[in-house]
Design a protein around this motif. Structure first.
Motif, mmCIF file in Angstrom:
data_model
loop_
_atom_site.group_PDB
_atom_site.id
_atom_site.type_symbol
_atom_site.label_atom_id
_atom_site.label_comp_id
_atom_site.label_asym_id
_atom_site.label_seq_id
_atom_site.Cartn_x
_atom_site.Cartn_y
_atom_site.Cartn_z
ATOM 1 N N GLY A 229 0.801 -1.221 0.000
ATOM 2 C CA GLY A 229 0.000 0.000 0.000
ATOM 3 C C GLY A 229 0.833 1.269 0.000
ATOM 4 O O GLY A 229 0.300 2.364 -0.184
ATOM 5 N N VAL A 230 2.137 1.165 0.199
ATOM 6 C CA VAL A 230 2.995 2.360 0.152
ATOM 7 C C VAL A 230 3.027 2.845 -1.298
ATOM 8 O O VAL A 230 3.346 2.070 -2.204
ATOM 9 C CB VAL A 230 4.433 2.041 0.632
ATOM 10 N N PRO A 231 2.648 4.104 -1.522
ATOM 11 C CA PRO A 231 2.589 4.587 -2.902
ATOM 12 C C PRO A 231 3.880 4.283 -3.676
ATOM 13 O O PRO A 231 4.973 4.540 -3.184
ATOM 14 C CB PRO A 231 2.367 6.094 -2.729
ATOM 15 N N GLY A 232 3.740 3.701 -4.841
ATOM 16 C CA GLY A 232 4.885 3.410 -5.709
ATOM 17 C C GLY A 232 5.390 1.984 -5.628
ATOM 18 O O GLY A 232 6.013 1.484 -6.577
ATOM 19 N N VAL A 233 5.130 1.291 -4.524
ATOM 20 C CA VAL A 233 5.707 -0.053 -4.361
ATOM 21 C C VAL A 233 5.086 -1.041 -5.342
ATOM 22 O O VAL A 233 5.783 -1.796 -6.027
ATOM 23 C CB VAL A 233 5.565 -0.552 -2.904
ATOM 24 N N ARG A 234 3.773 -1.016 -5.420
ATOM 25 C CA ARG A 234 3.099 -1.977 -6.300
ATOM 26 C C ARG A 234 3.482 -1.724 -7.762
ATOM 27 O O ARG A 234 3.738 -2.669 -8.520
ATOM 28 C CB ARG A 234 1.586 -1.860 -6.097
ATOM 29 N N ASP A 235 3.554 -0.456 -8.139
ATOM 30 C CA ASP A 235 3.955 -0.139 -9.511
ATOM 31 C C ASP A 235 5.378 -0.600 -9.784
ATOM 32 O O ASP A 235 5.682 -1.092 -10.881
ATOM 33 C CB ASP A 235 3.864 1.372 -9.762
ATOM 34 N N ALA A 236 6.250 -0.444 -8.810
ATOM 35 C CA ALA A 236 7.640 -0.891 -9.000
ATOM 36 C C ALA A 236 7.680 -2.406 -9.189
ATOM 37 O O ALA A 236 8.447 -2.925 -10.012
ATOM 38 C CB ALA A 236 8.493 -0.468 -7.796
ATOM 39 N N LEU A 237 6.842 -3.125 -8.457
ATOM 40 C CA LEU A 237 6.801 -4.586 -8.595
ATOM 41 C C LEU A 237 6.257 -4.986 -9.967
ATOM 42 O O LEU A 237 6.739 -5.930 -10.589
ATOM 43 C CB LEU A 237 5.942 -5.201 -7.488
ATOM 44 N N ARG A 238 5.248 -4.256 -10.421
ATOM 45 C CA ARG A 238 4.690 -4.573 -11.750
ATOM 46 C C ARG A 238 5.704 -4.273 -12.847
ATOM 47 O O ARG A 238 5.748 -4.947 -13.861
ATOM 48 C CB ARG A 238 3.441 -3.726 -12.015
ATOM 49 N N GLY A 239 6.531 -3.257 -12.600
ATOM 50 C CA GLY A 239 7.422 -2.780 -13.653
ATOM 51 C C GLY A 239 8.801 -3.407 -13.655
ATOM 52 O O GLY A 239 9.528 -3.303 -14.643
ATOM 53 N N THR A 240 9.199 -4.044 -12.562
ATOM 54 C CA THR A 240 10.576 -4.521 -12.497
ATOM 55 C C THR A 240 10.828 -5.633 -13.517
ATOM 56 O O THR A 240 9.930 -6.429 -13.830
ATOM 57 C CB THR A 240 10.930 -5.031 -11.068
ATOM 58 N N ALA A 281 -1.397 -11.330 -7.858
ATOM 59 C CA ALA A 281 -1.342 -11.839 -9.239
ATOM 60 C C ALA A 281 -0.914 -10.794 -10.272
ATOM 61 O O ALA A 281 -0.399 -11.146 -11.330
ATOM 62 C CB ALA A 281 -2.686 -12.446 -9.621
ATOM 63 N N ASP A 282 -1.107 -9.508 -9.962
ATOM 64 C CA ASP A 282 -0.745 -8.481 -10.945
ATOM 65 C C ASP A 282 0.762 -8.299 -11.099
ATOM 66 O O ASP A 282 1.224 -7.656 -12.034
ATOM 67 C CB ASP A 282 -1.407 -7.137 -10.595
ATOM 68 N N PHE A 283 1.547 -8.852 -10.170
ATOM 69 C CA PHE A 283 3.008 -8.728 -10.333
ATOM 70 C C PHE A 283 3.761 -10.030 -10.052
ATOM 71 O O PHE A 283 4.958 -10.118 -10.279
ATOM 72 C CB PHE A 283 3.563 -7.611 -9.426
ATOM 73 N N LEU A 284 3.058 -11.049 -9.542
ATOM 74 C CA LEU A 284 3.747 -12.275 -9.120
ATOM 75 C C LEU A 284 4.011 -13.197 -10.308
ATOM 76 O O LEU A 284 3.136 -13.449 -11.122
ATOM 77 C CB LEU A 284 2.865 -13.008 -8.096
ATOM 78 N N ASP A 285 5.243 -13.709 -10.389
ATOM 79 C CA ASP A 285 5.594 -14.640 -11.471
ATOM 80 C C ASP A 285 5.589 -16.089 -10.995
ATOM 81 O O ASP A 285 5.260 -16.992 -11.760
ATOM 82 C CB ASP A 285 6.986 -14.304 -12.019
#
Ligand code: GDP
Ligand code: CA
Length: 334
Positions: A229-240, A281-285
């Motif tokens: 929930g920390v702003p930016g963390v989820r996007d970083a995970l999706r983008g890495t 699921a939106d970032f997990l491989d």
């Protein structure tokens, strides 16, 4: 196919983990052991949940960071998974004699040292990141190639909204977890301060620049869920570009310890390994499960079964779980 060498070629890896307390710390100790055996110069960056933080007796207590420090630093009380080994509780006894509240949160004498020095440094104007770095130095984490980062330097606190007799009231997460043992049903979690929080220095880069990102078997709602929930963390995970892989905290639908099932039910999610992976699921491989959950399938996520029970019974067993997780990461590289 990626042209860079396999993750498991023995080259040093940059591993980034998101972690809560006991489950996270135990797993990371095993991961460090495994890395020391297969790729010794690897660097491990740990992003810790700070939603559990609480002020008690005027002192700032960071339960997940402290558990990570004590476990990775070799000072933890193994039998409970948190707190200091060879601990005493004379100070707490004295506070009780004064009738000081609360008494439901156990603080040992050695542990008090951590909270006192943290509070002193915060009072002198150091950030939580700076304080955590100093504490980590005392516990020898840098020498082990471990960087411990709080998820944010902004104070955030997880609160639990309870519904009793038609009335709603919110209590601090620790009061629900420790005093009530999560027995009063939670209707939701509110994380005070999270919307205006920013990731602490180094957190987003550690996710973006990692060779592999791992989710230990930490509580999916009140540990990992808060960090996400920390702003930016989820996007970083999706983008890495790094593979993101995780270890299930549930075996046959039940948490190995603690009340993750009560937390999942509060957010309307089934207590199962598949449902937990679904939260990511939106970032997990890749998702590592216990043999009892071999039939777990999650859309878009590669699941693998650890050949032994997914139990962190000792450091060796945990290192072997970490080994399975890195093999999975190698298989799912994007
Ligand atoms: P906390 O902050 O101290 O509650 O610790 P975490 O959030 O890091 O981890 C709690 C989670 O660890 C719980 O949901 C447990 O199910 C999980 N856990 C604890 N021990 C084990 C274990 O041996 N194996 C697995 N797979 N999960 C575990
Ligand atoms: Ca915790």
């Amino acid at each position: 196919m990626p042209s860079d060498p396999a993750l498991l070629s023995g080259r040093p890896l940059r591993v980034t983990a998101l972690a809560g307390g006991v489950g996270g710390a135990r797993f990371l100790r095993g991961l460090r052991r495994h890395l020391d055996a297969v790729a010794p110069d690897s660097e491990l960056t740990v992003v810790a949940n700070t939603g559990d933080d609480i002020t008690l007796f005027g002192l700032r207590v960071c339960p997940d960071i402290d558990t990570l420090l004590y476990t990775l630093g070799g000072g933890v009380e193994e039998s409970q998974g948190w707190g200091r080994a060879e601990e005493s509780t004379r100070v707490q006894g004295e506070l009780a004699a004064y009738g000081a509240e609360p008494q439901w949160f156990s603080l040992g004498d050695l542990d008090f040292g951590t909270h006192i020095v943290r509070s002193q440094w915060l009072g002198q104007g150091l950030t939580s990141s700076e304080v955590t770095a100093r504490l980590a130095t005392r516990w020898g984490l840098p020498e082990q190639g471990i960087t411990l980062l709080p998820m944010t330097d902004v104070p955030v606190e997880t609160h639990v909204v309870l519904e009793e007799d038609g009335e709603q009231r919110a209590v601090h997460f620790q009061e629900w977890w420790v005093r009530m043992q999560a027995a009063v049903p939670a209707s939701r979690f509110v994380v005070a301060g999270l919307d205006r929080a920013t990731a602490a220095p180094g957190v987003l880069d550690a996710i973006r620049q990692a060779d592999v990102v791992v989710l230990p078997p930490s509580n999916p709602v009140v540990s990992i869920g808060i960090i996400l929930g920390v702003p930016g963390v989820r996007d970083a995970l999706r983008g890495t570009a790094a593979p993101v892989v995780g270890v299930s905290p549930l075996i046959s639908g039940r948490p190995v310890r603690g009340h993750a099932d009560a937390c999942l039910s509060a957010i309307g999610v089934e207590s199962s390994s598949a449902a937990v992976a679904g939260l990511y699921a939106d970032f997990l491989d890749g998702w590592l499960v216990d043999p009892a959950d071999a039939d777990v399938s999650v859309r878009g996520v590669t699941t693998a079964m650890h050949p032994a029970p997914l139990l962190m019974t000792d450091v060796e067993a945990t290192a072997s779980i970490a080994g399975s997780l890195l093999e999975l990461a190698d298989r799912v590289r994007r």
